[in-house]
Design an enzyme around this catalytic site. Structure first.
Site, mmCIF file in Angstrom:
data_model
loop_
_atom_site.group_PDB
_atom_site.id
_atom_site.type_symbol
_atom_site.label_atom_id
_atom_site.label_comp_id
_atom_site.label_asym_id
_atom_site.label_seq_id
_atom_site.Cartn_x
_atom_site.Cartn_y
_atom_site.Cartn_z
ATOM 1 N N LEU A 73 -31.247 -16.219 40.921
ATOM 2 C CA LEU A 73 -32.025 -17.330 40.354
ATOM 3 C C LEU A 73 -31.811 -18.645 41.096
ATOM 4 O O LEU A 73 -31.487 -19.680 40.514
ATOM 5 C CB LEU A 73 -31.727 -17.462 38.857
ATOM 6 C CG LEU A 73 -32.270 -16.256 38.067
ATOM 7 C CD1 LEU A 73 -31.475 -16.005 36.806
ATOM 8 C CD2 LEU A 73 -33.737 -16.444 37.736
ATOM 9 N N CYS A 122 -30.355 -13.949 31.619
ATOM 10 C CA CYS A 122 -29.421 -14.687 32.484
ATOM 11 C C CYS A 122 -27.985 -14.422 32.026
ATOM 12 O O CYS A 122 -27.700 -14.502 30.821
ATOM 13 C CB CYS A 122 -29.667 -16.188 32.375
ATOM 14 S SG CYS A 122 -31.361 -16.668 32.683
HETATM 15 C C1 LIG Z 1 -37.134 -11.312 43.899
HETATM 16 C C2 LIG Z 1 -37.313 -11.327 42.419
HETATM 17 C C3 LIG Z 1 -37.011 -12.479 41.694
HETATM 18 C C4 LIG Z 1 -37.169 -12.517 40.306
HETATM 19 N N1 LIG Z 1 -36.891 -13.671 39.625
HETATM 20 C C5 LIG Z 1 -37.118 -13.727 38.273
HETATM 21 C C6 LIG Z 1 -36.925 -14.942 37.549
HETATM 22 O O1 LIG Z 1 -36.617 -15.990 38.126
HETATM 23 N N2 LIG Z 1 -37.109 -14.917 36.201
HETATM 24 C C7 LIG Z 1 -37.520 -13.783 35.531
HETATM 25 O O2 LIG Z 1 -37.688 -13.813 34.306
HETATM 26 N N3 LIG Z 1 -37.754 -12.631 36.213
HETATM 27 C C8 LIG Z 1 -37.563 -12.576 37.548
HETATM 28 N N4 LIG Z 1 -37.819 -11.413 38.243
HETATM 29 C C9 LIG Z 1 -38.340 -10.229 37.504
HETATM 30 C C10 LIG Z 1 -39.860 -10.122 37.634
HETATM 31 O O3 LIG Z 1 -40.513 -11.248 37.095
HETATM 32 C C11 LIG Z 1 -40.377 -8.844 36.927
HETATM 33 O O4 LIG Z 1 -39.990 -8.897 35.561
HETATM 34 C C12 LIG Z 1 -39.839 -7.557 37.523
HETATM 35 O O5 LIG Z 1 -39.750 -7.652 38.931
HETATM 36 C C13 LIG Z 1 -40.687 -6.341 37.145
HETATM 37 O O6 LIG Z 1 -42.015 -6.464 37.597
HETATM 38 P P1 LIG Z 1 -42.533 -5.851 39.008
HETATM 39 O O7 LIG Z 1 -42.075 -4.422 39.046
HETATM 40 O O8 LIG Z 1 -44.014 -6.011 38.989
HETATM 41 O O9 LIG Z 1 -41.881 -6.663 40.069
HETATM 42 C C14 LIG Z 1 -37.657 -11.355 39.626
HETATM 43 C C15 LIG Z 1 -37.981 -10.208 40.365
HETATM 44 C C16 LIG Z 1 -37.828 -10.169 41.741
HETATM 45 C C17 LIG Z 1 -38.212 -8.912 42.494
#
Ligand SMILES: Cc1cc2nc3c(=O)[nH]c(=O)nc-3n(C[C@H](O)[C@H](O)[C@H](O)COP(=O)(O)O)c2cc1C
Length: 310
Positions: free
Chosen positions: A79, A136
Site C-alpha cells: 500500500l 490492512c
Molecule cells: C498491485 C495491486 C495493488 C492493490 N492495491 C489495493 C489497494 O490499495 N486497496 C485495495 O482495497 N485493494 C487493492 N488490491 C486488490 C484489488 O483491488 C482487487 O481486490 C484484487 O486484485 C482482485 O481483483 P482482480 O483479480 O481483478 O485483480 C490490489 C491488487 C493488486 C494486484
C-alpha cells in the site's frame, strides 16, 4: 432492428450512487486514474476506485513486489501511496474534471487512522463514496486485519459510517472461513454496500535460491486464477445481504463481468486485467454492451441476480 444498434441501457443504481455502466476499476490496479488517461477515455467507465490511501505517505514493501503465477499475480506492494494531503492537493483537483464517480479506498494501520483519513477526505469535494479497505494489517490487533473477524469488521464499519458524510462500501477479504458472517457484520454496522473480493494470501518460492520470490515473503493473489472462488463468494453474499454487492476477482472479459452480475453483483471492478491491457475496463464495457445486444437484453440491470440454482 439491426443487432448493432446502440440500444442497451448500461446504467446501474447502487441506491446511493448511479453509474453509467457497472464497470469500475479496482483499487491499486489503476493508480489514481489519471495515469491511465493516455490509454482510455475515463468517462467511459462506471467509476474509478483510486489506490489505497493511508493518512501519511508510504513507501510500501521492499522489492520484489510482484510475481506472475499461472493465470495470476501475487503482489506485496504494501500500500505505497502519497497520503491524504498530497492526494487532495495534487490529484483530486484533476480528477474533479472527469465526469466519472471517484471512490476513495480508505486504509489504516488502526481504527483511528481510518477515521482520520475519512475526516480529512470529508472536507474535500469530488468524491462519490468511500471504499473501506478492511484488509490492512492492524498494529493494535497483532497485525491482523479487521476483515478477519465479524466483531472487528462491525466495530470499524460502525465507527466510520457514523463519522463520514459519504456512502460507505466495505471491501471484504476472502481469507476467512465464512464470508457471509463478515458481510453480515458489515451490513449490521450500516455499510451501504460491500465489495468482494480482495486478494488471497499467497506465496511463491524460487527453488534455485530457496528463497521467497517476494521481498515481503507473502503477498496477495489476484487475476483469473481466483475468479471461480470470488464468484462463489459473491453469490453467497448477494443471496444473504440486502445492500448491493460489488463483485471482483479475475475479471478479464465482458463475459466474466456478466457472470458476476448474474450471480448477484450490482456492479463489478476490474483489477489485474489493467496490468495486462491498460484499456481493459473500457473493452469490458463494450463487450457487455455487445453481449446484451446479441441476447436481446435491453437493460443490463435486468440480469443482476438472475442465476437459477434449482
Ligand atoms: C498491485 C495491486 C495493488 C492493490 N492495491 C489495493 C489497494 O490499495 N486497496 C485495495 O482495497 N485493494 C487493492 N488490491 C486488490 C484489488 O483491488 C482487487 O481486490 C484484487 O486484485 C482482485 O481483483 P482482480 O483479480 O481483478 O485483480 C490490489 C491488487 C493488486 C494486484
Amino acid at each position: 432492428m439491426a443487432l448493432t444498434a446502440k440500444t442497451v441501457d448500461l446504467s446501474v443504481d447502487l441506491g446511493f450512487l448511479s453509474l453509467r455502466n457497472p464497470v469500475l476499476t479496482a483499487s491499486g490496479t489503476f493508480g489514481y486514474g489519471l495515469e491511465f488517461e493516455p490509454y482510455l477515455d475515463l468517462e467511459k467507465l462506471g467509476g474509478i476506485v483510486v489506490k489505497g490511501l493511508y493518512y501519511g505517505p508510504r513507501e510500501g514493501n521492499p522489492p520484489p513486489r510482484l510475481v506472475e503465477t499461472p493465470s495470476g499475480l501475487i503482489n506485496a506492494i504494501g500500500l505505497q501511496g502519497v497520503g491524504v494531503e498530497a492526494f487532495a492537493r495534487e490529484v483530486l483537483p484533476k480528477l474533479r474534471n472527469i465526469k466519472t464517480p471517484v471512490i476513495v479506498n480508505v486504509c489504516g494501520a488502526d481504527d483511528d487512522e481510518y477515521a482520520a483519513v475519512v475526516e480529512y477526505m470529508d472536507k474535500q469535494e469530488g468524491i462519490a463514496a468511500y471504499e473501506l479497505n478492511i484488509s490492512c494489517p492492524n498494529v493494535k490487533r497483532e497485525g491482523l486485519c479487521p476483515a478477519l473477524a465479524p466483531q472487528s469488521t462491525f466495530d470499524l464499519v460502525k465507527r466510520i459510517k457514523a463519522a463520514s458524510r459519504r456512502p460507505l462500501i466495505t471491501k471484504l477479504s476472502p481469507n476467512v472461513t465464512s464470508i457471509v458472517d463478515i458481510a453480515q457484520a458489515a451490513e449490521e454496522a450500516g455499510t451501504d454496500a460491500v465489495a468482494l473480493v480482495n486478494t488471497f494470501l499467497a506465496m511463491a518460492v524460487d527453488l534455485e535460491t530457496r528463497r521467497p520470490k517476494l521481498g515481503n515473503v507473502y503477498g496477495g493473489l489476484s487475476g483469473p486464477a481466483i475468479k471461480p472462488i470470488a464468484l462463489r463468494m459473491v453469490h453467497q453474499v448477494a443471496s444473504r445481504l440486502a445492500v448491493p454487492v460489488i463483485g471482483l476477482g479475475g475479471i478479464m472479459t465482458g463475459t466474466d463481468a456478466l457472470e458476476f452480475l448474474v450471480a448477484g453483483a450490482a456492479a463489478v471492478e476490474v483489477g489485474t486485467a489493467n496490468f495486462v491491457e491498460p484499456d481493459a475496463a473500457a473493452r469490458i464495457v463494450a463487450e457487455i454492451e455487445r453481449w446484451c445486444e446479441v441476447h436481446g437484453v435491453v437493460a443490463v440491470r435486468d440480469i443482476i441476480g438472475t442465476l437459477e440454482v434449482s
